[in-house]
Design an enzyme around this catalytic site. Sequence first.
Site, PDB file in Angstrom:
ATOM      1  N   SER A 107     -49.635   8.149 -39.572  1.00 48.41           N
ATOM      2  CA  SER A 107     -49.035   6.873 -39.948  1.00 48.41           C
ATOM      3  C   SER A 107     -50.130   5.950 -40.458  1.00 48.41           C
ATOM      4  O   SER A 107     -51.190   5.835 -39.848  1.00 48.41           O
ATOM      5  CB  SER A 107     -48.321   6.232 -38.754  1.00 48.41           C
ATOM      6  N   HIS A 110     -53.369  -3.556 -45.115  1.00 45.84           N
ATOM      7  CA  HIS A 110     -53.246  -4.950 -45.517  1.00 45.84           C
ATOM      8  C   HIS A 110     -54.547  -5.330 -46.227  1.00 45.84           C
ATOM      9  O   HIS A 110     -55.643  -5.160 -45.679  1.00 45.84           O
ATOM     10  CB  HIS A 110     -53.022  -5.851 -44.302  1.00 45.84           C
ATOM     11  N   HIS A 127     -47.594   1.346 -46.965  1.00 40.51           N
ATOM     12  CA  HIS A 127     -47.288   2.104 -45.756  1.00 40.51           C
ATOM     13  C   HIS A 127     -47.020   3.542 -46.144  1.00 40.51           C
ATOM     14  O   HIS A 127     -46.436   3.832 -47.189  1.00 40.51           O
ATOM     15  CB  HIS A 127     -46.054   1.510 -45.074  1.00 40.51           C
ATOM     16  N   ASN A 143     -46.185   7.510 -43.985  1.00 46.27           N
ATOM     17  CA  ASN A 143     -46.225   8.371 -42.809  1.00 46.27           C
ATOM     18  C   ASN A 143     -45.540   9.691 -43.125  1.00 46.27           C
ATOM     19  O   ASN A 143     -44.659   9.762 -43.986  1.00 46.27           O
ATOM     20  CB  ASN A 143     -45.594   7.701 -41.579  1.00 46.27           C
ATOM     21  N   THR A 144     -45.981  10.725 -42.442  1.00 47.63           N
ATOM     22  CA  THR A 144     -45.278  12.009 -42.436  1.00 47.63           C
ATOM     23  C   THR A 144     -45.354  12.553 -41.016  1.00 47.63           C
ATOM     24  O   THR A 144     -46.317  12.292 -40.283  1.00 47.63           O
ATOM     25  CB  THR A 144     -45.876  13.036 -43.416  1.00 47.63           C
ATOM     26  N   ARG A 145     -44.342  13.323 -40.625  1.00 50.77           N
ATOM     27  CA  ARG A 145     -44.288  13.770 -39.236  1.00 50.77           C
ATOM     28  C   ARG A 145     -43.395  15.000 -39.096  1.00 50.77           C
ATOM     29  O   ARG A 145     -42.536  15.264 -39.932  1.00 50.77           O
ATOM     30  CB  ARG A 145     -43.731  12.644 -38.343  1.00 50.77           C
ATOM     31  N   HIS A 175     -43.955   4.631 -58.056  1.00 48.96           N
ATOM     32  CA  HIS A 175     -42.716   5.407 -58.024  1.00 48.96           C
ATOM     33  C   HIS A 175     -42.828   6.673 -58.870  1.00 48.96           C
ATOM     34  O   HIS A 175     -42.304   7.730 -58.477  1.00 48.96           O
ATOM     35  CB  HIS A 175     -41.549   4.551 -58.491  1.00 48.96           C
ATOM     36  N   GLY A 192     -43.817   5.856 -24.463  1.00 49.11           N
ATOM     37  CA  GLY A 192     -45.052   5.658 -23.727  1.00 49.11           C
ATOM     38  C   GLY A 192     -46.328   5.899 -24.497  1.00 49.11           C
ATOM     39  O   GLY A 192     -47.392   6.053 -23.890  1.00 49.11           O
TER      40      GLY A 192
END
Length: 292
Positions: A114, A118, A128, A130-132, A162, A275
């Site tokens: 992630s 700024h 921004h 992210n990959t998961r 784009h 958590g």
Amino acid sequence: MIDGMDEHKARASAWFRSLRDQILAAFEDLEDAVAGTSPTDPAPGRFEVTETEREGGGGGGLMSVMRGGRVFEKVGVNVSTVHGRLAERAQRAMAARGVPGMEADPRFWASGISLVAHMQNPHVPAVHMNTRMFWTPHAWWFGGGSDLNPCLEYPEDTEHFHATLRTACEAHSPDAYPRFKAWADEYFFVPHRGRARGVGGIFYDDLNTGDWEADFAFTQEIGRAFLPAFVPLVERRDATPWTEADRDAQLIHRGLYAEYNLVYDRGTKFGLETGHDANAVLMSLPPLAKWV
């Protein structure tokens, strides 16, 4: 029951780590490329790396944050691999998304990267990515994407961002870009403000075509597209002179970004509920912001 996934998990986790390493090197190169003009100029920024742990055990990751650089005011690039048992609230959320077997066996495993950047110059857009990969005993899927968040938009920058993502998507599926662009437009909309967080990009989740290799390859393609989508925009805009009015617009826009991440972002909610290290989860928040 999903069997034989250990090798797949290891490959995904290792790849997210390798992408993180590439991005850190590229961002520090950008810092080095900006020459200081006086002794009072800041030194090139460098990432500070901290190990993170999931509360109660069950894995962790690396939080890499650069603050106060020449190009980046604050940028974080986190990787994590966590596992354990989902709490009841998270089980219900997964079941509501159609994940089977959560009450009988609430084990999970998740790994990903992630990134939120700024920038110092208001003419350079925030970004921004992210990959998961997510696994339960009864399901697995990939998710991710990238989106651009300028406070001062340049249409040619939006088009480049784009177009790069479109090319990455079309290498795997002709309809992926329009579907995932529309998903990003919906996902990154801020209802209480009645507007989008930025100029969009792509977003996808729950990607499981039944072909793990194909879905992993697509996710890798999206991750690899990030640097060519974003770095040219930094190089194009970082030397643009800016005014106090530009800075004011940047800080107000950051307020919108903070509102979205704290109120709506699915990853923020999941990280806190399961958590994971709170500092790593909230890394996305800007260093300074303001509201009118």
